[in-house]
Design a protein around this motif. Structure first.
Motif, short mmCIF file in Angstrom:
data_model
loop_
_atom_site.label_atom_id
_atom_site.label_comp_id
_atom_site.label_asym_id
_atom_site.label_seq_id
_atom_site.Cartn_x
_atom_site.Cartn_y
_atom_site.Cartn_z
N ARG A 86 35.67 35.09 38.94
CA ARG A 86 34.62 35.99 38.41
C ARG A 86 35.23 37.13 37.61
O ARG A 86 34.80 37.42 36.49
N LEU A 87 36.27 37.76 38.16
CA LEU A 87 36.88 38.89 37.47
C LEU A 87 37.63 38.46 36.21
O LEU A 87 37.61 39.17 35.20
N LEU A 88 38.27 37.29 36.26
CA LEU A 88 38.92 36.78 35.04
C LEU A 88 37.90 36.49 33.95
O LEU A 88 38.12 36.81 32.78
N ARG A 89 36.77 35.88 34.33
CA ARG A 89 35.72 35.62 33.34
C ARG A 89 35.22 36.92 32.71
O ARG A 89 35.07 37.02 31.49
N LEU A 90 34.93 37.91 33.56
CA LEU A 90 34.45 39.19 33.05
C LEU A 90 35.47 39.83 32.11
O LEU A 90 35.13 40.34 31.04
N GLY A 91 36.74 39.83 32.51
CA GLY A 91 37.79 40.42 31.68
C GLY A 91 37.97 39.69 30.37
O GLY A 91 38.12 40.32 29.32
N LEU A 126 43.72 45.79 44.88
CA LEU A 126 42.36 45.91 44.33
C LEU A 126 41.57 44.63 44.56
O LEU A 126 40.37 44.68 44.85
N LEU A 127 42.23 43.48 44.41
CA LEU A 127 41.56 42.20 44.65
C LEU A 127 41.11 42.08 46.11
O LEU A 127 39.99 41.65 46.39
N GLU A 128 41.99 42.46 47.01
CA GLU A 128 41.64 42.40 48.44
C GLU A 128 40.45 43.30 48.74
O GLU A 128 39.53 42.92 49.49
N GLN A 129 40.43 44.47 48.14
CA GLN A 129 39.29 45.39 48.33
C GLN A 129 38.01 44.76 47.80
O GLN A 129 36.95 44.86 48.42
N GLU A 130 38.10 44.12 46.64
CA GLU A 130 36.91 43.50 46.04
C GLU A 130 36.43 42.32 46.87
O GLU A 130 35.22 42.11 47.03
N VAL A 131 37.35 41.53 47.42
CA VAL A 131 36.98 40.40 48.29
C VAL A 131 36.22 40.92 49.50
O VAL A 131 35.18 40.38 49.89
N ARG A 132 36.74 41.99 50.12
CA ARG A 132 36.07 42.56 51.30
C ARG A 132 34.70 43.13 50.92
O ARG A 132 33.72 42.95 51.62
N ARG A 133 34.64 43.83 49.77
CA ARG A 133 33.39 44.46 49.34
C ARG A 133 32.32 43.42 49.03
O ARG A 133 31.17 43.54 49.44
N SER A 134 32.72 42.37 48.28
CA SER A 134 31.74 41.39 47.80
C SER A 134 31.41 40.32 48.83
O SER A 134 30.35 39.71 48.77
#
Length: 78
Positions: free
Chosen positions: A32-37, A14-22
């Motif tokens: 960013r995702l740790l902060r949001l969580g 999922l992280l790899e997908q998010e890196v590619r997407r963003s």
């Protein structure tokens, strides 16, 4: 701060997908995702109160357990 983190395979995917997407770096995405969580985890959840909706069993009202057992199981309930 530098640390080693073991990430489950499904989370890594999922992280790899998010890196590619963003288009962000892996480090930026993780932070960013740790902060949001973490911010979401500190927010109180608004919950609906649990409400019991009584339903009639259409049974006669009895004051004695023996009478109820006799009604449900018949006169030979013993």
């Amino acid at each position: 701060m530098r640390t080693t983190l073991s990430i489950d395979d499904d989370v890594a995917s999922l992280l790899e997908q998010e890196v590619r997407r963003s288009g962000e770096s892996f480090k930026w995405t993780i932070n960013r995702l740790l902060r949001l969580g973490l911010m979401a985890a500190n927010q109180p959840r608004e919950r609906k109160p649990f409400v019991v909706k009584p339903r009639s069993l259409n049974l006669p009202s009895y004051d004695c357990v023996e009478d109820i057992l006799e009604f449900l199981e018949g006169p030979e309930h013993r």
